[in-house]
Design an enzyme around this catalytic site. Structure first.
Site, PDB file in Angstrom:
ATOM      1  N   ASN A 263       0.865  -1.184   0.000  1.00 61.41           N
ATOM      2  CA  ASN A 263       0.000   0.000   0.000  1.00 61.41           C
ATOM      3  C   ASN A 263       0.899   1.231   0.000  1.00 61.41           C
ATOM      4  OD1 ASN A 263      -1.913   1.954   0.357  1.00 61.41           O
ATOM      5  ND2 ASN A 263      -2.518   1.348   2.427  1.00 61.41           N
ATOM      6  N   TRP A 264       1.069   1.805  -1.201  1.00 62.96           N
ATOM      7  CA  TRP A 264       1.977   2.956  -1.315  1.00 62.96           C
ATOM      8  C   TRP A 264       1.365   4.229  -0.736  1.00 62.96           C
ATOM      9  CZ3 TRP A 264       3.846   2.323  -7.128  1.00 62.96           C
ATOM     10  CH2 TRP A 264       4.755   1.262  -7.186  1.00 62.96           C
ATOM     11  N   LYS A 265       0.073   4.219  -0.467  1.00 57.00           N
ATOM     12  CA  LYS A 265      -0.619   5.421   0.035  1.00 57.00           C
ATOM     13  C   LYS A 265      -0.327   6.594  -0.916  1.00 57.00           C
ATOM     14  CE  LYS A 265      -0.586   3.336   4.551  1.00 57.00           C
ATOM     15  NZ  LYS A 265      -0.571   3.466   5.999  1.00 57.00           N
TER      16      LYS A 265
ATOM     17  N   GLU B  50      -6.791  -4.913  10.252  1.00 52.57           N
ATOM     18  CA  GLU B  50      -5.799  -3.864  10.465  1.00 52.57           C
ATOM     19  C   GLU B  50      -6.120  -3.144  11.771  1.00 52.57           C
ATOM     20  OE1 GLU B  50      -3.483  -2.850   6.749  1.00 52.57           O
ATOM     21  OE2 GLU B  50      -4.937  -1.278   7.084  1.00 52.57           O
TER      22      GLU B  50
ATOM     23  N   HIS C 280     -10.006   1.707   4.525  1.00 53.42           N
ATOM     24  CA  HIS C 280      -8.745   1.809   5.268  1.00 53.42           C
ATOM     25  C   HIS C 280      -8.967   2.792   6.422  1.00 53.42           C
ATOM     26  CE1 HIS C 280      -4.629   2.777   6.277  1.00 53.42           C
ATOM     27  NE2 HIS C 280      -4.293   1.646   5.669  1.00 53.42           N
TER      28      HIS C 280
ATOM     29  N   GLY D   3       2.213  -1.238   4.596  1.00 50.04           N
ATOM     30  CA  GLY D   3       2.281   0.202   4.314  1.00 50.04           C
ATOM     31  C   GLY D   3       3.728   0.672   4.253  1.00 50.04           C
ATOM     32  N   GLY D   4       4.196   1.221   5.364  1.00 53.91           N
ATOM     33  CA  GLY D   4       5.531   1.840   5.434  1.00 53.91           C
ATOM     34  C   GLY D   4       6.637   0.966   4.852  1.00 53.91           C
TER      35      GLY D   4
HETATM   36  P1  PGA Z   1       1.876   0.111   8.033  1.00 50.37           P
HETATM   37  O1  PGA Z   1       0.527   0.427   7.268  1.00 50.37           O
HETATM   38  O2  PGA Z   1       2.399  -1.190   7.483  1.00 50.37           O
HETATM   39  O3  PGA Z   1       2.774   1.275   7.720  1.00 50.37           O
HETATM   40  O4  PGA Z   1       1.532   0.006   9.471  1.00 50.37           O
HETATM   41  C1  PGA Z   1      -0.391  -0.581   6.956  1.00 50.37           C
HETATM   42  C2  PGA Z   1      -1.571   0.055   6.313  1.00 50.37           C
HETATM   43  O5  PGA Z   1      -1.840   1.234   6.600  1.00 50.37           O
HETATM   44  O6  PGA Z   1      -2.256  -0.587   5.509  1.00 50.37           O
END
Ligand code: PGA
Length: 239
Positions: free
Chosen positions: A8-10, A158, A89, A223-224
């Site tokens: 998930n590149w956001k 999540e 999300h 994510g990160g």
């Molecule tokens: P994170 O994010 O791995 O940076 O905690 C996960 C997400 O927001 O889907």
């Protein structure tokens, strides 16, 4: 078992950085998915197809089409090459006040175009402290899935308190394996056999192996740790 690993590149990277990333992405027997910003999708489509990488959008309109400035429809996502779409999300629920009723409508729109919804559910820190984890998951699933049966879906557990976005300070938390097993078993009791249940919340190269080894976990939403291809490759190769 074959797992699904979703980056998930956001709202990060650029199209050219995304293309470089995809070229460097390693693959193994697992399914790899990139959830990219809307404007990247068409540009990533060709190389994604060549490398057998699937694309996901990070959101979709609750409306089918029309005068909805700033929105993108399920039909547009299909054209842009999406196989999947993230929904609900916690960043969308918290920053943009997205509701379960909206998510229900979004799921219906996606299914019309054979795009698989990835529905994120999970409790906040306060809800967890009050012992409301199961109640929150149940309410989110019930409302989001009203009238939807026997279709291929992915549910991403999540826990909001474990997502890096909502953590301050150095002490980054991720759920324990026990927490993950309990929540995934609970989610499975509500959904059909066709549904995959994946985990997200600070999955990184250090903890991914243990989490993805669990039989209750069909994959990860990262994510990160997905922003650098070396780190996402480490997760893919660890699995
Ligand atoms: P994170 O994010 O791995 O940076 O905690 C996960 C997400 O927001 O889907």
């Amino acid at each position: 078992m074959r797992k699904i690993l979703i980056a998930n590149w956001k709202m990060n990277l650029s199209v050219s950085e995304g293309l470089t990333y995809l070229k460097a992405l390693k693959k193994n027997a697992n399914e790899v998915v990139i959830a990219a910003p809307f404007t990247f999708l068409n540009d990533l489509k060709k190389i994604a197809r060549q490398k057998n990488i699937k694309l996901a959008a990070q959101n979709v309109s609750q409306f089918a089409e029309g005068a909805y400035t700033g929105e993108a429809s399920a039909k547009m996502l299909k054209e842009a090459g999406c196989s999947y779409c993230l929904l609900g999300h916690s960043e969308r629920r918290i920053y943009f006040q997205e509701s379960d009723a909206q998510i229900n409508q979004q799921i219906k729109n996606l299914l019309k175009y054979k795009i698989t919804p990835i529905i994120c559910v999970g409790e906040t820190k306060q809800q967890r402290q009050k012992g409301l984890t199961k109640q929150v998951i149940k309410a989110q699933l019930k409302a989001a899935l009203a009238g939807i049966k026997n279709v291929p879906l992915i549910i991403a557990y999540e826990p909001v308190w474990a997502i890096s976005t909502f953590q301050t300070g150095k002490n980054i938390q991720s759920a324990s394996l026990k927490d993950i097993i309990a929540a995934h078993n609970y989610i499975r009791s509500f959904v059909s056999g066709k549904t995959r249940v994946i985990y997200g919340g600070t999955v990184n190269p250090q903890n991914s192996k243990a989490i993805l080894k669990l039989k209750q976990v069909d994959g990860a939403l990262v994510g990160g740790a997905s922003l650098k291809v070396s780190s996402f490759n480490a997760i893919i190769q660890n699995t």
